[in-house]
Write a protein that holds these residues in place. Structure first.
Motif, PDB file in Angstrom:
ATOM      1  N   ALA A  29      10.317   8.207   0.770  1.00 46.82           N
ATOM      2  CA  ALA A  29      10.575   8.786  -0.556  1.00 46.82           C
ATOM      3  C   ALA A  29       9.259   8.838  -1.334  1.00 46.82           C
ATOM      4  N   LYS A  30       8.452   7.774  -1.232  1.00 51.84           N
ATOM      5  CA  LYS A  30       7.169   7.771  -1.946  1.00 51.84           C
ATOM      6  C   LYS A  30       6.230   8.824  -1.358  1.00 51.84           C
ATOM      7  N   ALA A  31       6.356   9.079  -0.041  1.00 56.75           N
ATOM      8  CA  ALA A  31       5.494  10.120   0.549  1.00 56.75           C
ATOM      9  C   ALA A  31       5.797  11.474  -0.098  1.00 56.75           C
ATOM     10  N   GLY A  32       7.082  11.703  -0.438  1.00 58.34           N
ATOM     11  CA  GLY A  32       7.440  12.948  -1.127  1.00 58.34           C
ATOM     12  C   GLY A  32       6.897  12.950  -2.551  1.00 58.34           C
ATOM     13  N   PHE A  33       7.193  11.887  -3.286  1.00 56.40           N
ATOM     14  CA  PHE A  33       6.698  11.772  -4.667  1.00 56.40           C
ATOM     15  C   PHE A  33       5.172  11.767  -4.655  1.00 56.40           C
ATOM     16  N   GLY A  34       4.605  11.051  -3.686  1.00 53.40           N
ATOM     17  CA  GLY A  34       3.149  10.949  -3.584  1.00 53.40           C
ATOM     18  C   GLY A  34       2.491  12.297  -3.322  1.00 53.40           C
ATOM     19  N   VAL A  52       5.437  -0.090  -2.985  1.00 53.01           N
ATOM     20  CA  VAL A  52       4.965  -0.485  -4.305  1.00 53.01           C
ATOM     21  C   VAL A  52       4.741   0.757  -5.172  1.00 53.01           C
ATOM     22  N   ASN A  53       5.333   0.730  -6.341  1.00 43.66           N
ATOM     23  CA  ASN A  53       5.152   1.853  -7.264  1.00 43.66           C
ATOM     24  C   ASN A  53       4.667   1.357  -8.634  1.00 43.66           C
ATOM     25  N   ILE A  54       3.993   0.199  -8.593  1.00 37.62           N
ATOM     26  CA  ILE A  54       3.437  -0.369  -9.832  1.00 37.62           C
ATOM     27  C   ILE A  54       2.280   0.524 -10.291  1.00 37.62           C
ATOM     28  N   PHE A  55       2.125   0.707 -11.587  1.00 39.39           N
ATOM     29  CA  PHE A  55       1.045   1.555 -12.111  1.00 39.39           C
ATOM     30  C   PHE A  55      -0.075   0.645 -12.635  1.00 39.39           C
ATOM     31  N   ALA A  56      -1.272   0.774 -12.100  1.00 37.29           N
ATOM     32  CA  ALA A  56      -2.376  -0.100 -12.546  1.00 37.29           C
ATOM     33  C   ALA A  56      -3.721   0.512 -12.170  1.00 37.29           C
ATOM     34  N   GLN A  93       0.837  -1.202   0.000  1.00 42.89           N
ATOM     35  CA  GLN A  93       0.000   0.000   0.000  1.00 42.89           C
ATOM     36  C   GLN A  93       0.874   1.255   0.000  1.00 42.89           C
ATOM     37  N   ASN A  94       0.267   2.370  -0.303  1.00 39.56           N
ATOM     38  CA  ASN A  94       0.925   3.654  -0.093  1.00 39.56           C
ATOM     39  C   ASN A  94       0.671   4.089   1.338  1.00 39.56           C
ATOM     40  N   GLY A  95       1.533   4.961   1.848  1.00 41.94           N
ATOM     41  CA  GLY A  95       1.349   5.455   3.218  1.00 41.94           C
ATOM     42  C   GLY A  95       2.142   4.612   4.198  1.00 41.94           C
ATOM     43  N   PRO A 118      -2.721  15.069 -17.330  1.00 36.57           N
ATOM     44  CA  PRO A 118      -1.709  14.051 -17.013  1.00 36.57           C
ATOM     45  C   PRO A 118      -0.754  14.499 -15.899  1.00 36.57           C
ATOM     46  N   MET A 119      -0.392  13.526 -15.048  1.00 41.52           N
ATOM     47  CA  MET A 119       0.498  13.816 -13.914  1.00 41.52           C
ATOM     48  C   MET A 119       1.794  14.479 -14.383  1.00 41.52           C
ATOM     49  N   ALA A 120       2.395  13.907 -15.439  1.00 39.25           N
ATOM     50  CA  ALA A 120       3.702  14.390 -15.878  1.00 39.25           C
ATOM     51  C   ALA A 120       3.621  15.875 -16.268  1.00 39.25           C
ATOM     52  N   MET A 175       3.430  15.046  -4.644  1.00 47.26           N
ATOM     53  CA  MET A 175       3.283  15.636  -5.993  1.00 47.26           C
ATOM     54  C   MET A 175       2.081  15.013  -6.702  1.00 47.26           C
ATOM     55  N   LEU A 176       1.996  13.667  -6.617  1.00 40.88           N
ATOM     56  CA  LEU A 176       0.890  12.983  -7.299  1.00 40.88           C
ATOM     57  C   LEU A 176      -0.447  13.462  -6.752  1.00 40.88           C
ATOM     58  N   ALA A 177      -0.507  13.615  -5.426  1.00 40.70           N
ATOM     59  CA  ALA A 177      -1.753  14.069  -4.803  1.00 40.70           C
ATOM     60  C   ALA A 177      -2.123  15.444  -5.336  1.00 40.70           C
ATOM     61  N   THR A 187       1.703   4.263 -19.292  1.00 38.10           N
ATOM     62  CA  THR A 187       0.398   4.454 -19.942  1.00 38.10           C
ATOM     63  C   THR A 187      -0.648   4.965 -18.944  1.00 38.10           C
ATOM     64  N   LYS A 188      -0.489   4.650 -17.665  1.00 35.61           N
ATOM     65  CA  LYS A 188      -1.392   5.220 -16.660  1.00 35.61           C
ATOM     66  C   LYS A 188      -0.923   6.653 -16.442  1.00 35.61           C
ATOM     67  N   ASP A 189      -1.694   7.641 -16.866  1.00 35.70           N
ATOM     68  CA  ASP A 189      -1.179   9.009 -16.801  1.00 35.70           C
ATOM     69  C   ASP A 189      -1.793   9.841 -15.681  1.00 35.70           C
ATOM     70  N   ARG A 190      -2.778   9.266 -14.990  1.00 38.78           N
ATOM     71  CA  ARG A 190      -3.368   9.994 -13.861  1.00 38.78           C
ATOM     72  C   ARG A 190      -3.275   9.124 -12.609  1.00 38.78           C
ATOM     73  N   SER A 191      -3.275   9.781 -11.464  1.00 32.87           N
ATOM     74  CA  SER A 191      -3.007   9.039 -10.228  1.00 32.87           C
ATOM     75  C   SER A 191      -4.246   8.289  -9.740  1.00 32.87           C
ATOM     76  N   GLY A 192      -4.009   7.372  -8.816  1.00 38.97           N
ATOM     77  CA  GLY A 192      -5.109   6.644  -8.184  1.00 38.97           C
ATOM     78  C   GLY A 192      -6.041   7.601  -7.455  1.00 38.97           C
ATOM     79  N   ILE A 193      -5.486   8.665  -6.908  1.00 37.73           N
ATOM     80  CA  ILE A 193      -6.306   9.648  -6.178  1.00 37.73           C
ATOM     81  C   ILE A 193      -7.243  10.356  -7.161  1.00 37.73           C
ATOM     82  N   TRP A 194      -6.670  10.735  -8.308  1.00 38.85           N
ATOM     83  CA  TRP A 194      -7.511  11.351  -9.364  1.00 38.85           C
ATOM     84  C   TRP A 194      -8.652  10.397  -9.726  1.00 38.85           C
TER      85      TRP A 194
HETATM   86  C1  KPL Z   1       0.745   7.027  -9.849  1.00 39.61           C
HETATM   87  C2  KPL Z   1       1.052   5.834  -9.032  1.00 39.61           C
HETATM   88  C3  KPL Z   1       0.745   4.603  -9.797  1.00 39.61           C
HETATM   89  C4  KPL Z   1       2.553   5.814  -8.736  1.00 39.61           C
HETATM   90  O1  KPL Z   1       2.916   4.795  -7.949  1.00 39.61           O
HETATM   91  C5  KPL Z   1       0.295   5.873  -7.739  1.00 39.61           C
HETATM   92  O2  KPL Z   1       0.822   5.704  -6.670  1.00 39.61           O
HETATM   93  C6  KPL Z   1      -1.132   6.182  -7.770  1.00 39.61           C
HETATM   94  O3  KPL Z   1      -1.869   5.628  -8.566  1.00 39.61           O
HETATM   95  O4  KPL Z   1      -1.534   7.001  -6.945  1.00 39.61           O
END
Ligand code: KPL
Ligand code: NDP
Length: 758
Positions: free
Chosen positions: A191-196, A132-136, A110-112, A208-210, A198-200, A273-280
């Motif tokens: 580290a994911k909390a920092g990247f996350g 886990v940083n898998i995109f799905a 999980q995240n968090g 798109p996130m990028a 941004m995603l949030a 290919t997943k361009d938007r976050s799970g939160i979105w």
């Molecule tokens: C964007 C991604 C897949 C990056 O791990 C993610 O954590 C999410 O869907 O929120």
């Protein structure tokens, strides 16, 4: 573990959505028996009918797995892969915990930061950490869209070495892709909390996130800086993953390096290919509450304790909450606003957070001290945190067991020198010599710049003895690991004294007002203060109030403590040959056993009364009827009425066997510490001072007594438990927090300054 039986599933995936489904698919395709348990019956039905389907590059592949809802599942759980959203962790654990085999485990995919909750519920030994940083995404019931590969890291929690079970798990998960083992999953999660973060933030808009990260670099950089300021403070070693390089986003990172890191990150994100976050997706597609507030609860908590700002992160989380049920309000203007916030000049008053600022404003109206002064104190102490740690290290290396007079004497000598160095010479000093315990040191410091009418001194009370026997330091010296300090006596109560001294020093250094203070240190608190009690009471009578620098209760000050009675029941019987003449003797051991059962009836948990027969001894040999037996009792009472009731009952203990004699000695060692009106008023002042510093200050009632009990009984108000933040008093797990030292010293200083101005 049930999966050791060949007929049973090898893995149970709880939460078979995007992540759980992806991993379940890979494991099942590689031949592992897999059961997926999911709360969504439509999803479960689809998996039962068509197998678990993964869609990628226009193709669909299906594998059969056993699928069930939690209600339908039967049997124990062995290896559990938990992949529900973070806010569903508690509910999932309600279901998992009673079914988990003793040698089973739960992996948080999980995240968090969910591992501590899992460990609380199933035990640390059955908790495995993962990043886990898998995109799905789940795109329709039973169908997972592969949105691009990413890192997958497994390890034991809390930085423990990689174990055989982790190695086995990683080997199995290689069926999915490049899973790795690590002894620093925490570093990845931070580290994911920092990247996350941004995603949030990207979920505030519909693009798109990028692209959003690229276009809003000021906001994104400021968000990661907020998160990594906290992890830096906690001493976390951040780990890079995929194209995210956390070090380029830490506070103070080189702007050119950060820009290059942004370039690499956004370029890589564009390949997914997943361009938007799970939160979105939760907001815009699934119309459900977002996970982000749960992800950042711990971050906010640490930041608040550390006095670190989280203004942008809170703005993002609040913005996401506003969008729940209102996804049409997603807009890039929200990110523009974040950029402005990130680039705004720093406010003249450093703030901890928007929320903390609000509490500050309300507190300011009532405490004469300004929030700027309180913040200056905190910052000054923060700048001296390493000096405080060094002082605590030196003080801890002075062993001071309550029963070692030489060690106590030498520790007191060290304390005199240290106090001179830190606070200068006192205006007056007395040493109250004691024969059989440590001496009492009293140092008086006069007031400075006060406006208060009350010139009586504030008594700063502490003890320098510890429960740890001489020699403990040989096997357990002072140790620091990031924010955590351990060592004999650090929590009870060496850190408390260091904090008190640095609080006074901060006021001196900043030229802030200070009331007259008496520092009083005794060396027999841990053995009941029998030789110091009278002197403490005498000093308390002439004092305005006492601040007792005993340890906090989970960060709370202590506004009520139980009274303590220490009694000894001595039974005298008569000896005889136990075989030749079995009825001639009167067994003191038998009689004590009867008395122990009677004593148990005196307990009253509802009234807060406990009674513990902690030590029993008696008799000489097994073939002699016991002539003597002794039981040592500790009684705790929450009210004076209970104290009377138990005292009266002990006074009339009579033997069951009339040939024996029962005698009760000892008495009430510490009176009940009641939450009087003046105690409550002082707690209120402390709470308002904490609010000025931007944090809450809970209060607690505890069973343990302190010298504060004597002082309150004299009618003098007490602020107790203002000392160390940590845990493990009297245990090998004893520890205190470095950041807690700063926070609590700042609190003590602020209270003293407020008292000087009142
Ligand atoms: C964007 C991604 C897949 C990056 O791990 C993610 O954590 C999410 O869907 O929120
Ligand atoms: N998706 C991704 O690309 C990534 C996700 N993550 C993280 O992975 C974790 C899982 O996310 P994700 O797979 O996207 O989530 P999903 O929402 O896709 O899947 C979670 C599934 O768990 C089910 N569920 C909820 N509560 C329970 C329960 N008590 N027992 C059994 N099943 C339950 C949900 O059912 P229902 O829908 O009925 O609630 C849902 O089907 C999250 O922490 C996420 O942040 C990390 C990296 C990437």
């Amino acid at each position: 573990m049930n999966d050791t039986h060949p007929e049973q599933p090898g893995y149970t995936v709880v939460g078979a959505g995007a992540i759980g489904g992806t991993l379940a698919f890979a494991l099942a395709r590689a031949g592992h028996p897999v059961t997926v348990v999911d709360a969504d019956p439509t999803h479960v039905d689809a998996i039962r009918t068509h197998g678990l389907v993964v869609a990628r590059s226009g193709t669909r592949e299906s594998v059969p797995v056993t699928a069930t809802t939690p209600d339908e599942f039967a049997g124990p759980l062995g290896r559990v892969l938990l992949a529900v959203k973070a806010q569903a962790t508690g509910t999932a654990l309600d279901w998992i915990a009673p079914r988990l085999a003793p040698d089973g485990y739960v992996v948080s995919l999980q995240n968090g930061f969910n591992e501590s909750l899992i460990a609380q519920r199933v035990g640390a030994a059955r908790t495995v950490a993962a990043f886990v940083n898998i995109f799905a995404d789940v795109i329709e019931p039973g169908v997972i869209q592969d949105g691009g590969a990413g890192a997958l890291v497994i390890g034991e929690p809390d930085g423990a070495p990689v174990s055989p079970r982790v190695r086995d798990l990683v080997a199995d998960l290689r069926s999915w892709g490049p899973a790795v083992a690590s002894d620093n999953v925490e570093g990845y999660l931070w580290a994911k909390a920092g990247f996350g973060a941004m995603l949030a933030a990207t979920a505030l808009a519909d693009a798109p996130m990028a692209d959003l990260i690229d276009r809003h670099r000021p906001a994104m950089a400021a968000l990661t800086v907020e998160v990594f300021a906290v992890s830096d403070r906690l001493g976390v070693t951040l780990e890079a993953f995929d194209a995210f390089e956390p070090h380029a986003f830490r506070p103070g990172a080189d702007p050119a390096a950060r820009n290059a890191a942004f370039d690499r990150l956004t370029a890589w994100l564009r390949t997914q290919t997943k361009d938007r976050s799970g939160i979105w997706r939760d907001l815009a597609v699934r119309h459900r509450p977002v996970e982000a507030p749960t992800h950042y609860t711990d971050v906010f908590h640490h930041a608040e304790r550390e006095g670190l700002p989280t203004t942008l992160l809170r703005t993002v989380v609040n913005g996401l909450r506003q969008l729940e049920g209102a996804a049409h309000d997603m807009s890039e203007s929200r990110l523009e606003e974040l950029d402005r916030l990130a680039q705004a000049p720093a406010p003249s008053l450093p703030v901890n957070s928007a929320q903390a600022e609000a509490v500050r404003n309300s507190a300011q109206a009532e405490v004469v001290l300004s929030s700027a002064q309180a913040e200056a104190v905190r910052q000054w102490l923060d700048a001296h945190r390493e000096d405080m740690v060094a002082d605590l290290a030196a003080y801890t290396s002075q062993g001071s067991a309550s029963d070692d007079l030489d060690a106590l004497d030498s520790c007191l000598g060290w304390l005199r020198g240290w106090l001179d160095r830190r606070l200068g010479e006192p205006d007056a000093e007395e040493t109250l010599a004691r024969e059989e315990t440590g001496d009492i040191l009293v140092r008086r410091y006069s007031a400075r710049d006060t406006t208060t009418q009350d010139s009586r001194p504030v008594l700063l009370l502490g003890h320098y003895d510890t429960v740890w026997p001489t020699g403990t330091l040989d096997t357990w010296p002072f140790q620091r690991d990031g924010d955590r300090i351990s060592g004999p006596g650090v929590f009870d109560m060496k850190a408390g004294l260091v904090q008190a001294v640095w609080a006074l020093r901060a006021l001196d250094a900043l030229g802030l007002p200070r009331p007259a203070c008496t520092v009083m240190l005794n060396g027999d608190e841990e053995t009941g203060s029998l030789a110091s009690r009278d002197a403490l009471v005498e000093e308390a009578r002439g004092s305005r109030l006492a601040m007792v620098f005993e340890a906090a209760a989970d960060g709370a000050i202590k506004t009520a403590r139980k009274g303590v009675g220490l009694f000894t029941v001595t039974v005298t019987g008569s000896e005889a040959h136990a075989g030749l003449d079995p009825t001639a003797g009167a067994s003191a051991v038998d009689e004590l056993a009867h008395q122990i059962l009677r004593l148990a009836d005196l307990r009253s948990p509802d009234a807060g009364t406990s009674l513990n027969v902690g030590v029993v001894a008696g008799g000489t040999r097994s073939n002699v009827t016991a002539g003597q037996a002794v039981g040592r009792i500790d009684v705790r009472v929450a009210t004076a009425a209970e104290q009377r009731r138990v005292g009266e009952a002990l006074a009339v203990l009579r033997p069951v066997d009339p040939r024996t004699r029962v005698e009760v000695t000892g008495g009430w060692n510490r009176p009940v510490f009641e939450r009087t009106e003046s105690v409550a008023a002082l707690a209120d002042l402390a709470r308002r001072c904490a609010a000025l510093l931007g944090h809450d200050l809970p209060e607690a009632t505890v069973g343990g007594a302190s010298d504060g009990n004597f002082v309150v009984a004299e009618g003098t108000p007490v602020l107790d438990g203002i000392g160390a933040v940590g845990s493990g008093a009297h245990a090998r797990s004893e520890n205190t927090s470095v950041s807690g030292m700063v926070t609590r010293a700042a609190l003590a200083a602020t209270v003293l300054a407020a008292l000087a101005l009142e």
